[in-house]
Scaffold this active site. Structure first.
Site, short mmCIF file in Angstrom:
data_model
loop_
_atom_site.label_atom_id
_atom_site.label_comp_id
_atom_site.label_asym_id
_atom_site.label_seq_id
_atom_site.Cartn_x
_atom_site.Cartn_y
_atom_site.Cartn_z
N SER A 1 6.69 54.40 48.16
CA SER A 1 7.95 54.26 47.72
C SER A 1 8.40 53.16 48.51
O SER A 1 8.18 52.97 49.71
CB SER A 1 8.71 55.75 47.98
N GLU B 1 15.52 61.12 44.11
CA GLU B 1 16.17 59.90 43.81
C GLU B 1 17.17 59.85 42.67
O GLU B 1 18.17 59.44 42.45
CB GLU B 1 15.19 58.97 43.81
N HIS C 1 10.20 63.35 45.58
CA HIS C 1 10.86 62.13 46.05
C HIS C 1 11.84 61.60 45.01
O HIS C 1 12.89 61.36 45.25
CB HIS C 1 9.89 61.18 46.78
N ASN C 2 11.19 61.10 44.05
CA ASN C 2 11.80 60.72 42.78
C ASN C 2 12.90 61.55 42.17
O ASN C 2 13.76 61.01 41.47
CB ASN C 2 10.73 60.21 41.71
N LYS D 1 5.58 62.90 46.20
CA LYS D 1 6.14 61.55 45.69
C LYS D 1 7.26 61.91 44.45
O LYS D 1 8.06 61.39 44.22
CB LYS D 1 5.22 60.42 45.50
C1 6PG Z 1 10.30 54.39 44.87
C2 6PG Z 1 10.54 54.35 43.25
C3 6PG Z 1 9.50 53.91 42.16
C4 6PG Z 1 10.11 53.39 40.84
C5 6PG Z 1 10.33 54.63 40.22
C6 6PG Z 1 11.51 54.68 39.36
O1 6PG Z 1 10.19 55.36 45.20
O2 6PG Z 1 9.75 53.10 45.12
O3 6PG Z 1 10.89 55.87 42.92
O4 6PG Z 1 8.42 54.82 42.31
O5 6PG Z 1 11.29 52.67 41.20
O6 6PG Z 1 9.29 54.78 39.47
O7 6PG Z 1 11.35 55.38 38.10
P1 6PG Z 1 12.32 55.46 36.82
O8 6PG Z 1 11.57 54.31 36.12
O9 6PG Z 1 11.86 56.68 36.11
O10 6PG Z 1 13.61 55.55 37.10
#
Ligand code: 6PG
Length: 638
Positions: free
Chosen positions: A297, A359, A355-356, A352
């Protein structure tokens, strides 16, 4: 300096070859036999094979000597080192500082040599036990000694030369993340070969051009030929895939497989689904190939300067490449790498994924607050940025920080944010968290609400039509300073709840899949490098140390905040809804919190309804749990 260990069974020619090599390298030669304690020598003279206990002190002495030689001029050591565990003990200096040279040949050939030897205390009868003991190393230089001495030395020199030019790691896929990680690795002293496929007119000479571009600072070997790429890697090979998650990963693995050898390692650094990762690890394990599904990430900048890294899968593999990954990872406040082995099979990618999920929740929370301020209070982007800046003095949230930058970005004198279409895209990881929660039967309110908010945002035309149809429910009004403070407390409370929900999912999955996850350590590797880093994440490291079993919301420090912030949260949600503004994550955080803190839920009615129409039975409050009852609610008419 460098230590060369010439190894193999007795009689294979370790001393002869070792001495010749030492001459070539102008370093001293040592024979490991000279370091045996007397009682071992006596035993060998009598033809009694050595026990592991006999070897212990001997290996300890040797490993200390190796460190000493490495500090000085380097050395060549002739040592049988038949078992992997002996070699592990001898590996007392960094891996790169030792070259293993394995001399071998058929049993009969060595037996004949030994039988013709004079004045040597090794008895030929011991050879058989040596062959039984021998564990062939899966690395180093292997040379069959059934040839002339000159030829053996020549082969070793050639292989050593080749070996020294080989890369420690191969990186496949030079998208933004791949390129940044390659530079990051090289800047930390790891030699890297890079590969990018060739697609006529679309992806041409990508790897070679990349290597060329960085020629001044780093040496990259660039390939669009897979075989040459694989051959350019040190054995056992470490290959980091930075290709799009999904089918592409399987295709790349399939194309690599015929070129790989036992113990080679594939690391998938993309956002792969944890079940795919578990499947791939199992499949590759059967073929003797190691696999690690690794969450990375931090976006492009993180990948370049230090991402947060969440490796899962083979722990044996982590021992091998953990050092590289830790070198390129971001550092936490104590200077420790934001990278730690998460757990077996799909654990790294699961973590991960969550995490997303968190996010998604955090992003939507900021978006909701921005939306209310921009359209209800009619604050300018600059005013909102100023307010967020105040908030971020406390929150120290990366997502809030970038939102401030976004709100201040102008194009031709006008705010860029006002020109961006309000239809969010997604690659799926947020929704995967929801699927996982559904499978595990655990709540995931805020994260799911954030995914759904993106989904409905995509229905732009329908939304416009519905707004006209209902004559817009959204009102405009100034907001007081007191309310903007309340908004902050509401945002803070919802953010805490969103994190608690995410960590709860990780905890439940860890239990279900027996991953033995360390929640505090997961929070720690999220304190820097990743997208959801914040001051609260720092707090979570400590909080989760104290209460890894329960829900974060039960921690006294958290309840103190939520008791105070509950009113602002519910007030904000009420106010936003009354004024016609959707706040899906704020409201689901509020609902989750109420549900979580309600001893009496509404589910008695659900159970009664289920029993009424489907005889699904229910448990009773006046009877022990686990006993099920059915009521004939109404006689069924024939
Ligand atoms: C990270 C982000 C990265 C990416 C995501 C965005 O941790 O660096 O999460 O993995 O930006 O894939 O996901 P979406 O396109 O689903 O918003």
């Amino acid at each position: 300096m460098h230590v060369y260990i010439v190894m193999g069974v007795s009689g294979v020619g370790k001393t002869t070859i070792g001495k010749l090599l030492a001459e070539r390298f102008c370093v001293p030669f040592f024979d490991a036999d000279d370091f045996h304690p007397l009682r071992n020598v006596e035993k060998m003279k009598k033809g009694i094979p050595l026990e592991d206990e006999d070897r212990k002190i001997w290996l300890q002495t040797l490993s200390e000597k190796i460190q000493e030689w490495n500090m000085k001029r380097g050395a060549v050591l002739a040592c049988s080192a038949l078992k992997e565990k002996y070699r592990e003990q001898l590996q007392s200096i960094p891996k790169n500082d030792i070259s293993w040279i394995f001399l071998h040949s058929e049993y009969e050939i060595i037996l004949e040599r030994l039988s013709s030897r004079k004045n040597h205390y090794f008895k030929p009868e011991l050879l058989e036990s040596q062959y039984t003991t021998l564990q062939i190393p899966q690395y180093g230089i292997h040379v069959n000694v059934n040839t002339s001495i000159e030829n053996i030395v020549k082969q070793i020199m050639q292989k050593l030369d080749k070996e020294s030019r080989k890369s420690k790691i191969g990186l496949m896929g030079l998208g933004v993340m791949g390129k940044s990680l390659a530079v990051n690795l090289a800047s930390k002293g790891v030699t890297v070969s890079v590969y990018n496929r060739h697609v006529e007119n679309l992806e041409v000479d990508i790897a070679r051009k990349f290597a060329e571009k960085h020629r001044e600072n780093y040496h990259f070997s660039g390939f669009d030929d897979l075989k040459l790429f694989v051959e350019s890697l040190e054995s056992p090979r470490n290959i980091l895939l930075m290709v799009n998650a999904g089918k592409a990963v399987d295709l790349v693995i399939e194309s690599l497989l015929p070129m790989l050898q036992k113990n080679d390692l594939i690391i998938d650094g993309g956002n792969s689904h944890y079940k795919d990762t578990a499947r791939r690890e199992k499949f590759l394990k059967e073929k003797g190939i190691l696999f690690m599904g690794t969450g990375v990430s931090g976006g492009e900048e993180g990948a370049l300067k230090g991402p947060s890294i969440m490796p899962g899968g083979s722990s044996e593999a982590y021992e091998r490449v953990g050092d590289f990954l830790e070198r390129i990872a971001a550092k936490d406040k104590q200077g420790n790498p934001c990278c730690a082995y998460v757990g077996p099979d799909g654990a790294g990618h699961f973590v991960k994924m969550v995490h997303n999920g968190i996010e998604y929740g955090e992003m939507q929370l900021i978006a909701e607050v921005y939306h209310f301020l921009r359209f209800h209070a009619q604050s300018t982007p600059e005013e909102i940025a100023t307010l967020f800046e105040l908030w971020n003095a406390e929150m120290q949230s990366y997502l809030l920080e970038i939102s401030i930058d976004i709100l201040r970005t102008k194009e031709n004198g006008e705010s860029l944010i006002d020109k961006i279409l309000d239809a969010a895209k997604q690659k799926g990881t947020g929704g995967w968290s929801t699927n996982a929660a559904l499978e595990l039967g655990v709540p995931l309110d805020t994260i799911t609400a954030a995914v759904m908010a993106r989904n409905i945002s995509g229905k732009k035309e329908e939304r416009i039509a519905a707004e006209e149809h209902y004559n817009s429910l959204a009102s405009k009004n100034d907001i007081s300073e007191a309310f903007s403070e309340e908004l902050f407390e509401a945002y803070k409370a919802a953010s805490i709840i969103n994190h608690a929900i995410g960590f709860d999912l990780i905890k439940e999955a860890g239990k279900e899949y027996d991953w033995n996850l360390n929640l505090s350590e997961i929070a720690r590797i999220w304190t820097n490098g990743c997208i959801i880093r914040s001051a609260f994440m720092e707090d979570l490291v400590e909080l989760l140390k104290e209460s890894s079993e329960g829900n974060v919301l039960m921690h006294p420090k958290i309840s103190e905040v939520l008791e105070e912030d509950w009113k602002p949260l519910s007030g904000t949600v009420g106010r936003a809804l009354e004024n016609g503004y959707p706040v899906p994550v704020l409201s689901s955080a509020a609902n989750y919190f109420l549900s979580f803190t309600s001893g009496q839920s509404s589910a008695n009615m659900i159970q009664a309804q289920r029993d009424y129409f489907g005889a699904h039975t229910y448990e009773r409050t006046d009877k022990p749990r686990g006993k099920f009852f059915h009521t004939q609610w109404k006689p069924i008419k024939e």
